[in-house]
Design a protein around this motif. Structure first.
Motif, PDB file in Angstrom:
ATOM      1  N   HIS A 240       1.238  -3.873   6.559  1.00 12.79           N
ATOM      2  CA  HIS A 240       0.059  -3.568   7.464  1.00 12.79           C
ATOM      3  C   HIS A 240      -0.534  -2.234   7.152  1.00 12.79           C
ATOM      4  CE1 HIS A 240       0.770  -7.276   9.642  1.00 12.79           C
ATOM      5  NE2 HIS A 240       2.222  -6.930   9.546  1.00 12.79           N
TER       6      HIS A 240
ATOM      7  N   LEU B 263      -4.586  -1.942   6.575  1.00 14.02           N
ATOM      8  CA  LEU B 263      -5.613  -1.576   7.602  1.00 14.02           C
ATOM      9  C   LEU B 263      -6.368  -0.501   7.191  1.00 14.02           C
ATOM     10  CD1 LEU B 263      -3.222  -2.161  10.934  1.00 14.02           C
ATOM     11  CD2 LEU B 263      -5.005  -3.518  10.042  1.00 14.02           C
TER      12      LEU B 263
ATOM     13  N   ALA C 135      -8.296   1.396  12.104  1.00 15.96           N
ATOM     14  CA  ALA C 135      -7.688   0.125  12.708  1.00 15.96           C
ATOM     15  C   ALA C 135      -6.307   0.873  12.991  1.00 15.96           C
ATOM     16  CB  ALA C 135      -7.549  -0.918  11.828  1.00 15.96           C
TER      17      ALA C 135
ATOM     18  N   GLU D 101     -11.411  -4.872  13.554  1.00 16.29           N
ATOM     19  CA  GLU D 101     -10.060  -5.214  12.306  1.00 16.29           C
ATOM     20  C   GLU D 101      -9.029  -5.569  12.742  1.00 16.29           C
ATOM     21  OE1 GLU D 101      -8.755  -2.537   8.577  1.00 16.29           O
ATOM     22  OE2 GLU D 101     -10.515  -2.123   9.492  1.00 16.29           O
ATOM     23  N   LEU D 102      -8.460  -4.900  14.113  1.00 18.64           N
ATOM     24  CA  LEU D 102      -7.052  -5.464  14.511  1.00 18.64           C
ATOM     25  C   LEU D 102      -7.204  -6.635  14.667  1.00 18.64           C
ATOM     26  CD1 LEU D 102      -6.477  -2.463  16.671  1.00 18.64           C
ATOM     27  CD2 LEU D 102      -5.221  -2.916  14.636  1.00 18.64           C
TER      28      LEU D 102
ATOM     29  N   ALA E 108      -6.877  -8.829  11.812  1.00 18.39           N
ATOM     30  CA  ALA E 108      -5.516  -8.825  11.189  1.00 18.39           C
ATOM     31  C   ALA E 108      -4.493  -9.474  12.242  1.00 18.39           C
ATOM     32  CB  ALA E 108      -5.192  -7.486  11.127  1.00 18.39           C
TER      33      ALA E 108
ATOM     34  N   ILE F 185      -6.189  -9.252   6.348  1.00 17.75           N
ATOM     35  CA  ILE F 185      -7.461  -9.424   7.238  1.00 17.75           C
ATOM     36  C   ILE F 185      -8.383 -10.764   6.999  1.00 17.75           C
ATOM     37  CG2 ILE F 185      -9.727  -8.269   7.629  1.00 17.75           C
ATOM     38  CD1 ILE F 185      -7.292  -6.714   8.316  1.00 17.75           C
TER      39      ILE F 185
END
Length: 240
Positions: A125, A129, A133, A177-178, A181, A220
């Protein structure tokens, strides 16, 4: 770290990774090649360009007293310093909190902390990211007090700026973005259902952390674009 010019996301990720590798109550020296760090963070061309980006980030962190670097031949020996940026020795958060609780007479303790799961690194992660993020993930963890019960999280752009020094652009980009994801879900909620009638209710986005997603490989997933195709007209009435 993000606002310190170009390369902010590498600085933030590298410093977090230094903290991740601390296993004792006091900091230990880390002797890890720049190319290895670049590989961990999935930087392009880790042996050359990626290693240079790590070197630049390390130099910035040293200049701003987040780390101490001892240069011995081929490898730099790095010792992480306290997160306050004043060059003080690093002490594990748990040990610092315990010491403060035993010696402090004040009601508010300074050494509160949250834990970032190891899978943030081992499942990739941190590499996937962006810096925005990662910063928003840390801010949401802080708001939630860790990865406990499901709590709706929200703070205004003013809070993001005042408490976390995050711009509105960073806040917005990081949250989007989170969501892509799978680390948060976002829902619309009324500000206060008892204060407003349904026809005049003020709504806002609230965010829920999804800690179970950290155990899965990072990815993502872009949002699907809806493309409107013009309807094809049939033949006119007077056509042959």
């Amino acid at each position: 770290m993000l606002r310190g010019g170009r390369g902010g996301q590498v600085r933030l990720k590298l410093y977090l990774s230094y903290l991740w590798l601390q296993k004792e109550d006091s900091a230990r020296e880390l002797a890890i090649r720049h190319s290895a760090w670049a590989t961990l963070l999935d930087l392009p061309d880790p042996e050359k360009a990626g290693a240079r980006r790590i070197s630049d980030a390390q130099a910035w962190l040293e200049e701003h007293r987040f780390i101490d670097v001892r240069r011995t031949g081929r490898l730099n020996l790095v010792t992480v310093l306290d997160e306050n940026g004043r060059g003080e020795p690093w002490i594990a958060p748990g040990a610092a909190a315990k010491r403060e609780k035993e010696t402090s007479d004040i009601g508010v303790l300074l050494h509160r902390y949250i834990q970032v799961p190891e899978t943030f690194w081992t499942r990739g992660h941190i590499a996937v990211l962006s810096g925005a993020a990662v910063a928003m993930f840390l801010a949401l963890l802080c708001e939630n007090g860790g990865l406990g019960e499901e709590v709706p999280l929200w703070f205004s752009p003013r809070d993001a700026e005042g408490r976390f020094a995050l711009s509105e652009d960073t806040r917005s980009k990081g949250l989007q973005e989170l969501g892509k994801a799978g680390l948060i879900t976002t829902k619309r909620r009324p500000v206060n259902e008892t204060d407003f009638q349904a026809e005049a209710m003020y709504m806002r986005n609230v965010h829920f952390l999804r800690p179970e997603r950290l155990a899965e490989p990072a990815a993502i997933v872009p949002r699907r674009r809806v493309v409107k195709v013009p309807r094809r007209r049939g033949p006119s009435a007077d056509s042959e």
